[in-house]
Design a protein around this motif. Sequence first.
Motif, PDB file in Angstrom:
ATOM      1  N   PRO A   1      49.666  40.998  21.329  1.00  0.00           N
ATOM      2  CA  PRO A   1      50.771  40.999  20.357  1.00  0.00           C
ATOM      3  C   PRO A   1      50.402  40.302  19.052  1.00  0.00           C
ATOM      4  CG  PRO A   1      51.530  40.297  22.533  1.00  0.00           C
ATOM      5  CD  PRO A   1      50.028  40.307  22.569  1.00  0.00           C
ATOM      6  N   GLN A   2      49.486  39.327  19.134  1.00  0.00           N
ATOM      7  CA  GLN A   2      49.124  38.543  17.969  1.00  0.00           C
ATOM      8  C   GLN A   2      47.721  38.895  17.479  1.00  0.00           C
ATOM      9  OE1 GLN A   2      51.299  36.523  16.468  1.00  0.00           O
ATOM     10  NE2 GLN A   2      52.829  36.991  18.048  1.00  0.00           N
ATOM     11  N   ARG A   3      47.602  39.066  16.175  1.00  0.00           N
ATOM     12  CA  ARG A   3      46.323  39.435  15.574  1.00  0.00           C
ATOM     13  C   ARG A   3      45.234  38.402  15.843  1.00  0.00           C
ATOM     14  NH1 ARG A   3      45.572  41.293   9.307  1.00  0.00           N
ATOM     15  NH2 ARG A   3      43.428  40.584   8.998  1.00  0.00           N
ATOM     16  N   ARG A   4      45.608  37.138  15.840  1.00  0.00           N
ATOM     17  CA  ARG A   4      44.605  36.083  16.018  1.00  0.00           C
ATOM     18  C   ARG A   4      43.892  36.187  17.359  1.00  0.00           C
ATOM     19  NH1 ARG A   4      49.565  33.318  16.405  1.00  0.00           N
ATOM     20  NH2 ARG A   4      50.019  32.531  18.499  1.00  0.00           N
ATOM     21  N   ASP A   5      44.558  36.794  18.370  1.00  0.00           N
ATOM     22  CA  ASP A   5      43.924  36.923  19.678  1.00  0.00           C
ATOM     23  C   ASP A   5      42.831  37.992  19.669  1.00  0.00           C
ATOM     24  OD1 ASP A   5      45.457  34.919  20.993  1.00  0.00           O
ATOM     25  OD2 ASP A   5      47.146  36.306  21.085  1.00  0.00           O
TER      26      ASP A   5
ATOM     27  N   GLU B   1      38.883  37.133  20.533  1.00  0.00           N
ATOM     28  CA  GLU B   1      38.108  37.875  21.526  1.00  0.00           C
ATOM     29  C   GLU B   1      36.870  38.518  20.911  1.00  0.00           C
ATOM     30  OE1 GLU B   1      39.460  40.406  25.232  1.00  0.00           O
ATOM     31  OE2 GLU B   1      39.748  41.561  23.386  1.00  0.00           O
ATOM     32  N   LEU B   2      37.021  39.108  19.739  1.00  0.00           N
ATOM     33  CA  LEU B   2      35.899  39.807  19.109  1.00  0.00           C
ATOM     34  C   LEU B   2      34.834  38.849  18.583  1.00  0.00           C
ATOM     35  CD1 LEU B   2      37.957  42.520  17.232  1.00  0.00           C
ATOM     36  CD2 LEU B   2      36.175  42.985  18.920  1.00  0.00           C
ATOM     37  N   ARG B   3      35.231  37.617  18.281  1.00  0.00           N
ATOM     38  CA  ARG B   3      34.276  36.677  17.691  1.00  0.00           C
ATOM     39  C   ARG B   3      33.082  36.409  18.602  1.00  0.00           C
ATOM     40  NH1 ARG B   3      37.725  32.394  16.238  1.00  0.00           N
ATOM     41  NH2 ARG B   3      38.189  33.484  14.275  1.00  0.00           N
ATOM     42  N   GLN B   4      33.272  36.561  19.910  1.00  0.00           N
ATOM     43  CA  GLN B   4      32.172  36.272  20.833  1.00  0.00           C
ATOM     44  C   GLN B   4      30.965  37.188  20.595  1.00  0.00           C
ATOM     45  OE1 GLN B   4      32.716  37.585  25.024  1.00  0.00           O
ATOM     46  NE2 GLN B   4      34.689  38.415  24.342  1.00  0.00           N
ATOM     47  N   TYR B   5      31.216  38.398  20.073  1.00  0.00           N
ATOM     48  CA  TYR B   5      30.108  39.331  19.875  1.00  0.00           C
ATOM     49  C   TYR B   5      29.271  38.997  18.650  1.00  0.00           C
ATOM     50  CZ  TYR B   5      32.953  41.825  23.232  1.00  0.00           C
ATOM     51  OH  TYR B   5      33.699  42.154  24.345  1.00  0.00           O
ATOM     52  N   LEU B   6      29.785  38.127  17.791  1.00  0.00           N
ATOM     53  CA  LEU B   6      29.032  37.718  16.607  1.00  0.00           C
ATOM     54  C   LEU B   6      27.949  36.695  16.945  1.00  0.00           C
ATOM     55  CD1 LEU B   6      32.005  37.308  14.101  1.00  0.00           C
ATOM     56  CD2 LEU B   6      30.416  39.225  14.249  1.00  0.00           C
ATOM     57  N   ARG B   7      28.020  36.123  18.125  1.00  0.00           N
ATOM     58  CA  ARG B   7      27.091  35.050  18.480  1.00  0.00           C
ATOM     59  C   ARG B   7      25.637  35.510  18.502  1.00  0.00           C
ATOM     60  NH1 ARG B   7      28.972  33.542  24.462  1.00  0.00           N
ATOM     61  NH2 ARG B   7      30.965  33.872  23.445  1.00  0.00           N
TER      62      ARG B   7
ATOM     63  N   LEU C   1      46.039  51.972  15.697  1.00  0.00           N
ATOM     64  CA  LEU C   1      44.740  52.203  15.071  1.00  0.00           C
ATOM     65  C   LEU C   1      44.609  51.437  13.757  1.00  0.00           C
ATOM     66  CD1 LEU C   1      44.436  56.004  15.797  1.00  0.00           C
ATOM     67  CD2 LEU C   1      42.682  54.337  16.379  1.00  0.00           C
ATOM     68  N   THR C   2      45.630  51.482  12.928  1.00  0.00           N
ATOM     69  CA  THR C   2      45.530  50.812  11.635  1.00  0.00           C
ATOM     70  C   THR C   2      45.580  49.295  11.787  1.00  0.00           C
ATOM     71  OG1 THR C   2      47.917  51.141  11.287  1.00  0.00           O
ATOM     72  CG2 THR C   2      46.415  52.762  10.324  1.00  0.00           C
ATOM     73  N   GLN C   3      46.326  48.796  12.756  1.00  0.00           N
ATOM     74  CA  GLN C   3      46.340  47.356  12.989  1.00  0.00           C
ATOM     75  C   GLN C   3      44.969  46.855  13.432  1.00  0.00           C
ATOM     76  OE1 GLN C   3      49.591  46.991  15.800  1.00  0.00           O
ATOM     77  NE2 GLN C   3      51.109  46.656  14.171  1.00  0.00           N
ATOM     78  N   LEU C   4      44.307  47.636  14.282  1.00  0.00           N
ATOM     79  CA  LEU C   4      42.961  47.244  14.697  1.00  0.00           C
ATOM     80  C   LEU C   4      41.988  47.306  13.526  1.00  0.00           C
ATOM     81  CD1 LEU C   4      42.652  48.903  18.218  1.00  0.00           C
ATOM     82  CD2 LEU C   4      42.767  46.470  17.704  1.00  0.00           C
ATOM     83  N   LEU C   5      42.116  48.315  12.688  1.00  0.00           N
ATOM     84  CA  LEU C   5      41.262  48.380  11.502  1.00  0.00           C
ATOM     85  C   LEU C   5      41.421  47.135  10.636  1.00  0.00           C
ATOM     86  CD1 LEU C   5      41.360  52.035  10.114  1.00  0.00           C
ATOM     87  CD2 LEU C   5      39.355  50.771  10.927  1.00  0.00           C
ATOM     88  N   ASP C   6      42.655  46.662  10.486  1.00  0.00           N
ATOM     89  CA  ASP C   6      42.891  45.440   9.720  1.00  0.00           C
ATOM     90  C   ASP C   6      42.076  44.281  10.287  1.00  0.00           C
ATOM     91  OD1 ASP C   6      44.679  46.630   7.985  1.00  0.00           O
ATOM     92  OD2 ASP C   6      46.459  46.011   9.114  1.00  0.00           O
ATOM     93  N   VAL C   7      42.063  44.175  11.619  1.00  0.00           N
ATOM     94  CA  VAL C   7      41.309  43.100  12.272  1.00  0.00           C
ATOM     95  C   VAL C   7      39.817  43.252  12.016  1.00  0.00           C
ATOM     96  CG1 VAL C   7      40.687  42.078  14.495  1.00  0.00           C
ATOM     97  CG2 VAL C   7      43.061  42.761  14.055  1.00  0.00           C
ATOM     98  N   PHE C   8      39.294  44.451  12.249  1.00  0.00           N
ATOM     99  CA  PHE C   8      37.854  44.676  12.090  1.00  0.00           C
ATOM    100  C   PHE C   8      37.411  44.398  10.657  1.00  0.00           C
ATOM    101  CE2 PHE C   8      38.568  48.297  15.394  1.00  0.00           C
ATOM    102  CZ  PHE C   8      38.718  47.358  16.401  1.00  0.00           C
ATOM    103  N   GLU C   9      38.211  44.846   9.706  1.00  0.00           N
ATOM    104  CA  GLU C   9      37.854  44.643   8.304  1.00  0.00           C
ATOM    105  C   GLU C   9      37.919  43.166   7.928  1.00  0.00           C
ATOM    106  OE1 GLU C   9      40.425  47.263   6.158  1.00  0.00           O
ATOM    107  OE2 GLU C   9      39.162  49.024   6.533  1.00  0.00           O
TER     108      GLU C   9
END
Length: 373
Positions: A226-230, A234-240, A293-301
């Motif tokens: 429900p929250q964008r910060r989550d 979760e995705l930040r782990q792949y930047l390691r 889809l657009t909400q996820l794009l916001d996160v990825f960008e």
Amino acid sequence: MENTTGINRARFLAGAAGLGAAALLPAGRAEGTARKPGLERHGVVYTVGAGETPGTAWSAARMRGDIRAIRDDLHADTVDVTGDGVERLTATAAEVAERGLHVWLQPTLGDVPRRDILDHLAETGRFAERLRRQGASVELSVGCEFWLFVPGIVPGDTALERIENLMKGAYDPVRMQRELDRFTARAAEVGRSVFHGRLSYAAAQDDKVDWNLFDVVGIDYYSYFPQRRDYVRELRQYLRWGKPVAVTEFGCCTFVGAPEAGGMGWDIVDYDKDPPEIKGNVVRSERTQARHLTQLLDVFESMGLYAAMAFEFLTADAPHRPDDPRHDLDMASYGIVKAIKDHPDDPRSDWHWEPKEAFHALAQRYGRCGQRQ
């Protein structure tokens, strides 16, 4: 080499969150620094499978029209060409390159002996290298979620049997990881031997992968929060790993509650019925799909990830029935366009596709991104 198993990718998507089957990514290098905000590549997954009926079988003419629409109407700059059959994959990749788009080529032959899967990868990879040497923009993914498609990693003769065994806990997690590591390393070796551009792999979210084998971290992403910060957490782990991160699949089906269902959204269909029908009181909602889809794009960008490929352009074997909700299989489709038969009750009927709200929403976003670049 052609695949005769007829795997329908959309029917066998299985988000790792739903299965709880694999461990988290291992701790790697110090967390990498993301690029400046904004994706470098905005794309869509285009599947080239054999189709379940002669009417939905792969067609070169249809493919060419689809790629034109992806470029001119969707405004995508990248096409994830995936599926099985070297001729289908290479013809589609060549068309994508000819249209001036970036080729993300990912063979996914499944449910056949491992040697055949690796040979299929090698032949596809050699073609990708020829495209690259001719000046095309191309990357090669060695495959997708090997535990799902490759026999011998998880018990089961088919992808569906392997999913069922995972959900039942009927597998040895230590052996599974060992076999997954072994095959992934072998696939990376084969990919490197034939292709000299950037190499990747499309992992399920919680797969444990040695990303040192690859140049780009690829994730099939089907979480819902429900929250964008989550999502960011979760995705930040792949930047390691300090490498570019590509979301190789993201999206949801076309009904209220589909984002929460994630990679198991296809499971609203009872395939034991003839014809297959929607289970329960599912409510169609193209708006839900478009918004997710657009909400996820916001996160990825916002995170400056490298690439994102919406799953998927079309699911031809899940036709839309606007006047028959019980048999509107498009509700269980991740496609951003809907297949519509000219004569719905005739299995031999011709068909066409029409854009969903998700197509229009992505086209607007992708078009703006293209103008900025």
